[in-house]
Design a protein around this motif. Sequence first.
Motif, short mmCIF file in Angstrom:
data_model
loop_
_atom_site.label_atom_id
_atom_site.label_comp_id
_atom_site.label_asym_id
_atom_site.label_seq_id
_atom_site.Cartn_x
_atom_site.Cartn_y
_atom_site.Cartn_z
N ASN A 198 -17.14 5.53 -9.58
CA ASN A 198 -17.08 4.21 -10.22
C ASN A 198 -15.80 4.06 -11.06
O ASN A 198 -15.82 3.55 -12.18
CB ASN A 198 -18.30 3.98 -11.11
CG ASN A 198 -18.57 2.50 -11.32
OD1 ASN A 198 -18.33 1.68 -10.45
ND2 ASN A 198 -19.07 2.15 -12.50
N ILE A 199 -14.67 4.49 -10.47
CA ILE A 199 -13.37 4.43 -11.14
C ILE A 199 -12.48 3.42 -10.42
O ILE A 199 -12.36 3.44 -9.19
CB ILE A 199 -12.69 5.82 -11.15
CG1 ILE A 199 -13.52 6.82 -11.96
CG2 ILE A 199 -11.27 5.72 -11.71
CD1 ILE A 199 -13.02 8.25 -11.87
N ILE A 200 -11.86 2.55 -11.18
CA ILE A 200 -10.90 1.60 -10.65
C ILE A 200 -9.54 2.30 -10.51
O ILE A 200 -9.14 3.07 -11.38
CB ILE A 200 -10.77 0.38 -11.58
CG1 ILE A 200 -12.09 -0.39 -11.64
CG2 ILE A 200 -9.62 -0.55 -11.16
CD1 ILE A 200 -12.18 -1.34 -12.83
N ILE A 201 -8.85 2.03 -9.41
CA ILE A 201 -7.52 2.57 -9.21
C ILE A 201 -6.49 1.48 -9.50
O ILE A 201 -6.54 0.39 -8.93
CB ILE A 201 -7.31 3.10 -7.77
CG1 ILE A 201 -8.30 4.23 -7.47
CG2 ILE A 201 -5.87 3.58 -7.58
CD1 ILE A 201 -8.14 5.46 -8.33
N VAL A 202 -5.56 1.79 -10.41
CA VAL A 202 -4.44 0.90 -10.71
C VAL A 202 -3.19 1.56 -10.13
O VAL A 202 -2.75 2.60 -10.63
CB VAL A 202 -4.28 0.68 -12.22
CG1 VAL A 202 -3.04 -0.16 -12.51
CG2 VAL A 202 -5.53 0.01 -12.79
N HIS A 203 -2.65 0.97 -9.09
CA HIS A 203 -1.51 1.56 -8.38
C HIS A 203 -0.23 0.85 -8.78
O HIS A 203 -0.10 -0.37 -8.66
CB HIS A 203 -1.72 1.42 -6.86
CG HIS A 203 -0.68 2.13 -6.05
ND1 HIS A 203 0.17 1.49 -5.18
CD2 HIS A 203 -0.35 3.45 -5.99
CE1 HIS A 203 0.98 2.37 -4.61
NE2 HIS A 203 0.68 3.56 -5.09
N ASP A 204 0.74 1.61 -9.29
CA ASP A 204 2.05 1.07 -9.64
C ASP A 204 2.97 1.25 -8.44
O ASP A 204 3.36 2.37 -8.11
CB ASP A 204 2.61 1.80 -10.87
CG ASP A 204 3.96 1.26 -11.29
OD1 ASP A 204 4.28 0.11 -10.94
OD2 ASP A 204 4.72 2.00 -11.95
N ASN A 205 3.31 0.14 -7.80
CA ASN A 205 4.08 0.18 -6.56
C ASN A 205 5.47 -0.40 -6.79
O ASN A 205 5.85 -1.39 -6.18
CB ASN A 205 3.34 -0.60 -5.47
CG ASN A 205 3.96 -0.40 -4.09
OD1 ASN A 205 4.72 0.53 -3.88
ND2 ASN A 205 3.64 -1.28 -3.17
#
Length: 389
Positions: A198-205
Amino acid sequence: MILQAAERMKDFEEGIFQLLNGKKEEVEKKGRKVYNLSVGTPDFPTDPHIMQAVIAAAKDSANYKYALKMLPELTEAVISRFKERYHVDLNEREIADTYGSQEGISHIGLTLCNPGDVVLAPDPGYPIFSIGPSLAGAETRFYELREENGYLPDLEGIDEETCRRAKFMVVSYPLNPVCRIAPDSFYEALIPWAKAHNIIIVHDNAYSDIIYDGHTGKSILQFEGAKENCIEFYSLSKSYNYTGARAGFLVGNETLVQNFKKLRSQIDYGTFLPVQYGAIAALKGPDDGVKARCAQYQERRDALCGGLRKIGWQIPDSQGTMFAWGKIPQGYADDVAFVMELLEKSGVLCTPGSSFGRLGKGHVRFALTLPVEEICKAVEAVADCGMIK
């Protein structure tokens, strides 16, 4: 009267780049040539078609009012870019504009975290990855990125209590500062692992257009199931040399994007319209300049990394980003002291790795922000100063 700052300000020290700049000015006052490879500000000119779009829009007085939201043409340009470049389908509710990805990352924690929540961030990693959560009162716990593991996180090694409390995890490849890319298999394992916890992934692209040796940059949204728990920051700063304009986007899970837009509506009144028109020109225009600059960055990488290896300093080839990363030479233990001595003796300025986290100690980061000819001179200056044995 006693003036008291907020307790959170104790977490913010003077930025390393301000300290390095002060040292650089000291050396320059002595008449020394300085090769500044510390700050990652692109030195390439912005493409003319982007500048012309900004200029034309800036001549229209109507474009000086509050923007309030993205121009429909800009939304369509982002949709087209992700479809053509990453084979990702987006709709308008899955897109929000930001003042660059750094602004977005600094605020995303306010939309996701309550005080005391846990955020997972990389070590080494870019400082805003941990500063942003701290503004929301969240606790940052660092996952280790080690060379022997290809600078990829050991997901199964993250303890269960941390996983239970974590609200989101910041991921970024190619990653500044370690300059490594991630294989598809990493994302294919990351997304279901995050869902299970239940973890959100925040991807810095920010750097998917600056990848070397024939590799192709990816969006995390390309991978199966990503829109269920992933959002991604996409920036025009480095790909299009649009850094000062501060044009970026948050894309992905609709609920998370809309929540972010709600917060941003309370902070500002939208991106300056001439900047939006420049962004449209960038996203809808030819990519020739983007590809040419990537090739030039690779030439600079070869000159720096290859040149330093030839004189005995084993700096590995960067796989992506506009940086290079490596260990300080044998015989030195303190990366900050080494950087200062290197500047004094050679005029070459880089960034100490410890400014990027505990595991950055004993490393340095170089920015590929000088022409090949100047980089070759910098390598020669390092060789002549006698610090590499």
